[in-house]
Design a protein around this motif. Structure first.
Motif, PDB file in Angstrom:
ATOM      1  N   ALA A  41       0.744  -1.132   0.149  1.00 29.75           N
ATOM      2  CA  ALA A  41       0.084  -0.120   0.084  1.00 29.75           C
ATOM      3  C   ALA A  41       0.871   1.283   0.041  1.00 29.75           C
ATOM      4  CB  ALA A  41      -1.007   0.027   1.212  1.00 29.75           C
ATOM      5  N   ASP A  42       1.684   1.082   0.893  1.00 33.04           N
ATOM      6  CA  ASP A  42       2.895   2.363   0.809  1.00 33.04           C
ATOM      7  C   ASP A  42       3.427   2.668  -0.341  1.00 33.04           C
ATOM      8  OD1 ASP A  42       2.129   2.733   3.539  1.00 33.04           O
ATOM      9  OD2 ASP A  42       3.915   1.826   4.434  1.00 33.04           O
ATOM     10  N   ARG A  43       3.734   1.667  -1.085  1.00 32.99           N
ATOM     11  CA  ARG A  43       4.657   1.833  -2.336  1.00 32.99           C
ATOM     12  C   ARG A  43       3.572   2.343  -3.571  1.00 32.99           C
ATOM     13  NH1 ARG A  43       6.633  -3.214  -2.757  1.00 32.99           N
ATOM     14  NH2 ARG A  43       5.040  -4.075  -4.137  1.00 32.99           N
ATOM     15  N   ALA A  44       2.347   2.032  -3.406  1.00 31.70           N
ATOM     16  CA  ALA A  44       1.310   2.309  -4.343  1.00 31.70           C
ATOM     17  C   ALA A  44       0.372   3.644  -4.263  1.00 31.70           C
ATOM     18  CB  ALA A  44       0.643   1.262  -4.839  1.00 31.70           C
ATOM     19  N   GLY A  45       0.912   4.048  -3.092  1.00 35.16           N
ATOM     20  CA  GLY A  45      -0.038   5.270  -2.651  1.00 35.16           C
ATOM     21  C   GLY A  45      -1.540   5.131  -2.227  1.00 35.16           C
ATOM     22  N   ILE A  46      -1.846   3.842  -1.759  1.00 36.27           N
ATOM     23  CA  ILE A  46      -2.926   3.444  -1.108  1.00 36.27           C
ATOM     24  C   ILE A  46      -2.981   3.664   0.309  1.00 36.27           C
ATOM     25  CG2 ILE A  46      -4.482   1.460  -1.134  1.00 36.27           C
ATOM     26  CD1 ILE A  46      -4.086   2.529  -3.824  1.00 36.27           C
ATOM     27  N   ASP A  47      -4.184   4.093   0.724  1.00 35.68           N
ATOM     28  CA  ASP A  47      -4.383   3.992   2.379  1.00 35.68           C
ATOM     29  C   ASP A  47      -5.002   2.817   2.891  1.00 35.68           C
ATOM     30  OD1 ASP A  47      -3.701   6.709   2.440  1.00 35.68           O
ATOM     31  OD2 ASP A  47      -5.614   7.312   1.861  1.00 35.68           O
ATOM     32  N   LEU A  48      -4.606   2.029   3.941  1.00 37.06           N
ATOM     33  CA  LEU A  48      -5.064   1.016   4.402  1.00 37.06           C
ATOM     34  C   LEU A  48      -5.439   0.981   5.561  1.00 37.06           C
ATOM     35  CD1 LEU A  48      -5.363  -2.259   4.119  1.00 37.06           C
ATOM     36  CD2 LEU A  48      -2.976  -2.263   4.620  1.00 37.06           C
ATOM     37  N   ASP A  49      -6.669   0.379   6.063  1.00 39.79           N
ATOM     38  CA  ASP A  49      -7.171   0.046   7.258  1.00 39.79           C
ATOM     39  C   ASP A  49      -7.414  -1.272   7.790  1.00 39.79           C
ATOM     40  OD1 ASP A  49      -7.442   3.024   8.277  1.00 39.79           O
ATOM     41  OD2 ASP A  49      -9.252   3.195   7.056  1.00 39.79           O
ATOM     42  N   VAL A  50      -7.035  -1.804   8.631  1.00 41.15           N
ATOM     43  CA  VAL A  50      -7.280  -3.408   9.074  1.00 41.15           C
ATOM     44  C   VAL A  50      -8.131  -3.100  10.213  1.00 41.15           C
ATOM     45  CG1 VAL A  50      -6.434  -5.537   9.610  1.00 41.15           C
ATOM     46  CG2 VAL A  50      -5.089  -3.973   7.734  1.00 41.15           C
ATOM     47  N   VAL A  51      -9.159  -3.977  10.441  1.00 42.47           N
ATOM     48  CA  VAL A  51      -9.945  -4.291  11.463  1.00 42.47           C
ATOM     49  C   VAL A  51     -10.341  -5.653  11.885  1.00 42.47           C
ATOM     50  CG1 VAL A  51     -12.276  -3.674  12.338  1.00 42.47           C
ATOM     51  CG2 VAL A  51     -11.238  -2.153  10.836  1.00 42.47           C
ATOM     52  N   ARG A  52      -9.966  -6.188  12.917  1.00 43.81           N
ATOM     53  CA  ARG A  52     -10.288  -7.470  13.448  1.00 43.81           C
ATOM     54  C   ARG A  52     -11.849  -7.471  13.647  1.00 43.81           C
ATOM     55  NH1 ARG A  52      -7.883 -10.363  18.616  1.00 43.81           N
ATOM     56  NH2 ARG A  52      -9.438  -9.517  19.711  1.00 43.81           N
ATOM     57  N   GLU A  53     -12.749  -8.279  12.839  1.00 44.86           N
ATOM     58  CA  GLU A  53     -14.183  -8.267  13.181  1.00 44.86           C
ATOM     59  C   GLU A  53     -14.285  -9.200  14.038  1.00 44.86           C
ATOM     60  OE1 GLU A  53     -15.899  -5.942   9.254  1.00 44.86           O
ATOM     61  OE2 GLU A  53     -15.908  -8.192   9.434  1.00 44.86           O
ATOM     62  N   SER A  54     -13.712 -10.062  14.270  1.00 44.19           N
ATOM     63  CA  SER A  54     -14.049 -11.315  15.281  1.00 44.19           C
ATOM     64  C   SER A  54     -13.099 -12.167  15.322  1.00 44.19           C
ATOM     65  CB  SER A  54     -15.282 -12.253  14.616  1.00 44.19           C
ATOM     66  OG  SER A  54     -14.936 -12.890  13.348  1.00 44.19           O
ATOM     67  N   PHE A  55     -12.792 -12.721  16.672  1.00 46.12           N
ATOM     68  CA  PHE A  55     -11.800 -13.706  16.881  1.00 46.12           C
ATOM     69  C   PHE A  55     -12.358 -14.549  18.064  1.00 46.12           C
ATOM     70  CE2 PHE A  55      -8.367 -14.731  19.967  1.00 46.12           C
ATOM     71  CZ  PHE A  55      -7.489 -15.335  19.134  1.00 46.12           C
ATOM     72  N   THR A  56     -12.032 -16.179  18.144  1.00 45.50           N
ATOM     73  CA  THR A  56     -12.335 -17.102  18.883  1.00 45.50           C
ATOM     74  C   THR A  56     -10.971 -17.834  19.219  1.00 45.50           C
ATOM     75  OG1 THR A  56     -14.426 -17.533  17.976  1.00 45.50           O
ATOM     76  CG2 THR A  56     -13.742 -19.094  19.248  1.00 45.50           C
ATOM     77  N   PRO A  57     -10.591 -17.782  20.605  1.00 42.09           N
ATOM     78  CA  PRO A  57      -9.320 -18.497  20.915  1.00 42.09           C
ATOM     79  C   PRO A  57      -9.341 -20.018  20.918  1.00 42.09           C
ATOM     80  CG  PRO A  57     -10.329 -17.681  22.717  1.00 42.09           C
ATOM     81  CD  PRO A  57     -11.206 -17.064  21.584  1.00 42.09           C
ATOM     82  N   VAL A  58      -8.382 -20.411  21.277  1.00 43.65           N
ATOM     83  CA  VAL A  58      -8.438 -22.156  20.923  1.00 43.65           C
ATOM     84  C   VAL A  58      -9.156 -22.443  21.932  1.00 43.65           C
ATOM     85  CG1 VAL A  58      -6.522 -22.308  22.676  1.00 43.65           C
ATOM     86  CG2 VAL A  58      -6.735 -23.929  21.062  1.00 43.65           C
TER      87      VAL A  58
END
Length: 402
Positions: free
Chosen positions: A299-316
Motif C-alpha cells: 500500500a505504501d509503495r502504491a500510494g494506497i491507504d489501508l485500514d485493518v479491522v479485526r471483526e471477530s476472534f475465537t481463541p483456541v
C-alpha cells in the motif's frame, strides 16, 4: 426428516443452500424444527436470542444433557454442515426411545441461530449472545449487505429483538452439550473411521482489509497515474498464501466488496475479508502479522491507504477433557471392534466452542469422504450418517439414561 429438510433454501442454479439468518428459508427451517419437536411430544420453546429448544423432561430441573447444532448456511453451502447435527439429534432420540431406556436427566435438542454468520458477518451470533460473548450494543450494530440491522431482521421475522442478551440462567441448567457435525476435512477418511471425537478447535478470526485509492476512468487514465487499490489487494491475497505456507497456518480472502464496482472504472475502495486459522495462538498471530505487514508495504509503495479491522476472534477451544474421555469410553465400549475412536482437532468454529466457556461441551464428527465443506459438494454417506446417529444415541444414553 432429511428429505423434508433438503429442498429448503436450495438455490436452483448452484445447487447450494442459502439459508441466511432470519430469511424466509431460515424461518422455514425453524418451522420444520418446531414440527419435529411437536411430533415427538417434546416441549418447544424459543429463547431470548432466537435459539430453538425441544425438551424431553423438565427444562428447569437442571443438569440437562443437550445436543443439536444449526440449520443456517453459508452462501451456496452444503446440505450437511449444521443440519446433519440437528437431524441426527432427533434421530438419536428416536433410537433411545426404541431401546426403551429410562431418562434420568432432562434432554434437549437445540438449533442455534445464525451460526454461520453469512448475513451479518459474525459467526455464532445466537450462542455468542447466550454466553455473553457478544454485547447487546454490538449485536444491534450488526448490518447485512443491504444495510438491514440485526434487530430489524429479527423483528420482521416475528421475533422480539428487545429481549436479546446473556442467558446465564439457561446455560446454568445445562450439564453437558454434545454437538454432532460432519467433518470438515478428511482425517476420518484417511483413518477409515465413520465417527470421531473432537479434541479442540483451532484459534481463528476474521479481519477486514480496506484498501482506499482513487476512482478514475479505466480507458483514459495512464497506468503510471493510477492509485488502483485492486492491485494492492491482489498482491495481499498472494501474500496471504505465502505467509500461510511459511507458518503452517491457513489464510483465505474469501469475500470482497468493490466501489464503485464498474467494469470501466478504477476502484476507489477494495474491501477484502481475511479468514485465518492455526493450530495455536502464536502461529495465528504470526501469519496475520505477516499478511498485514506485506499489505502495508504494498500500500505504501502504491500510494494506497489501508485500514485493518479485526471483526471477530475465537481463541483456541480445548473441549473438556473429562467429558471428551467419557465419550471415548462410551463409544469404545459400544463399538463392534472395541478399538479407540479417533480424536482429532479442527480448524472450523462451532457453537460448541462458544459454549465451552460456560458449559461442558464435546463434539462428534461424521466422516466426509472428500473433505469438501461449505460447498454443494459436501457429502457424507448414508451408512456413516447412521453410524453417527447410533454413536450419538450411545453417548446420550451414557450421559442421560440409567
Amino acid at each position: 426428516m432429511w428429505r423434508e429438510l433438503a429442498p429448503v433454501g436450495r438455490h436452483p442454479d448452484s445447487g447450494g443452500y442459502r439459508r441466511y439468518a432470519w430469511s424466509a428459508a431460515d424461518l422455514e427451517c425453524r418451522a420444520w424444527f418446531r414440527a419435529q419437536a411437536e411430533a415427538r411430544g417434546l416441549t418447544y420453546e424459543t429463547d431470548r436470542n432466537g435459539n430453538q429448544w425441544a425438551w424431553l423432561g423438565d427444562p428447569l430441573a437442571g443438569d440437562a444433557v443437550v445436543t443439536g447444532s444449526h440449520l443456517d448456511s453459508v452462501p451456496d453451502g452444503g446440505a450437511f454442515d449444521g443440519p446433519l447435527g440437528v437431524v441426527s439429534s432427533f434421530a438419536a432420540l428416536d433410537e433411545l426411545r426404541s431401546r426403551g431406556v429410562a431418562f434420568t436427566r432432562p434432554l434437549a435438542v437445540t438449533n442455534f441461530g445464525d451460526e454461520e454468520g453469512a448475513r451479518f458477518g459474525l459467526a455464532c451470533v445466537g450462542s455468542r449472545l447466550a454466553a455473553g460473548q457478544l454485547t447487546v450494543a454490538d449485536a444491534h450494530r450488526l448490518r447485512d449487505a443491504d444495510g438491514i440491522a440485526l434487530p430489524a431482521a429479527m423483528k420482521s421475522a416475528g421475533y422480539d429483538p428487545d429481549t436479546i442478551g446473556p442467558d446465564p440462567e439457561r446455560l446454568a441448567r445445562i450439564g453437558a452439550f454434545v454437538e454432532l457435525h460432519v467433518e470438515q476435512g478428511r482425517a476420518l477418511d484417511l483413518t477409515g473411521d465413520p465417527v470421531g471425537i473432537a479434541s479442540a478447535i483451532w484459534p481463528h478470526g476474521r479481519w477486514r482489509f480496506d484498501f482506499r485509492g482513487e476512482a478514475n476512468h479505466a480507458g483514459t487514465t495512464r497506468l503510471v497515474d493510477r492509485r488502483d487499490p485492486m492491485l494492492t489487494y491482489a498482491e495481499t491475497v498472494l501474500a496471504a498464501r505465502r505467509e500461510a505456507e511459511l507458518t503452517g497456518a491457513l489464510a483465505t480472502f474469501g469475500k470482497i466488496a468493490v466501489e464503485p464496482n464498474g467494469v470501466n472504472a478504477i476502484p476507489s475502495l477494495v474491501r477484502g475479508w481475511l479468514d485465518s486459522r492455526a493450530a495455536d495462538q502464536a502461529t495465528l498471530d504470526a501469519v496475520v502479522t505477516g499478511i498485514e505487514r506485506a499489505a502495508r508495504e504494498y500500500a505504501d509503495r502504491a500510494g494506497i491507504d489501508l485500514d485493518v479491522v479485526r471483526e471477530s476472534f475465537t481463541p483456541v477451544v480445548e473441549f473438556e477433557h473429562a467429558l471428551r474421555d467419557e465419550l471415548a469410553k462410551i463409544l469404545e465400549g459400544s463399538g463392534d471392534t472395541g478399538r479407540p475412536v479417533p480424536v482429532l482437532g479442527t480448524g472450523a468454529g462451532h457453537d460448541a466452542g462458544i459454549l465451552s466457556a460456560s458449559v461442558p461441551t464435546a463434539m462428534l464428527f461424521v466422516r466426509n469422504p472428500t473433505g469438501i465443506s461449505h460447498s454443494p459438494a459436501e457429502h457424507a454417506a448414508e451408512d456413516d450418517c447412521v453410524a453417527g446417529v447410533r454413536a450419538l444415541a450411545d453417548v446420550l444414553e451414557g450421559l442421560a439414561c440409567s
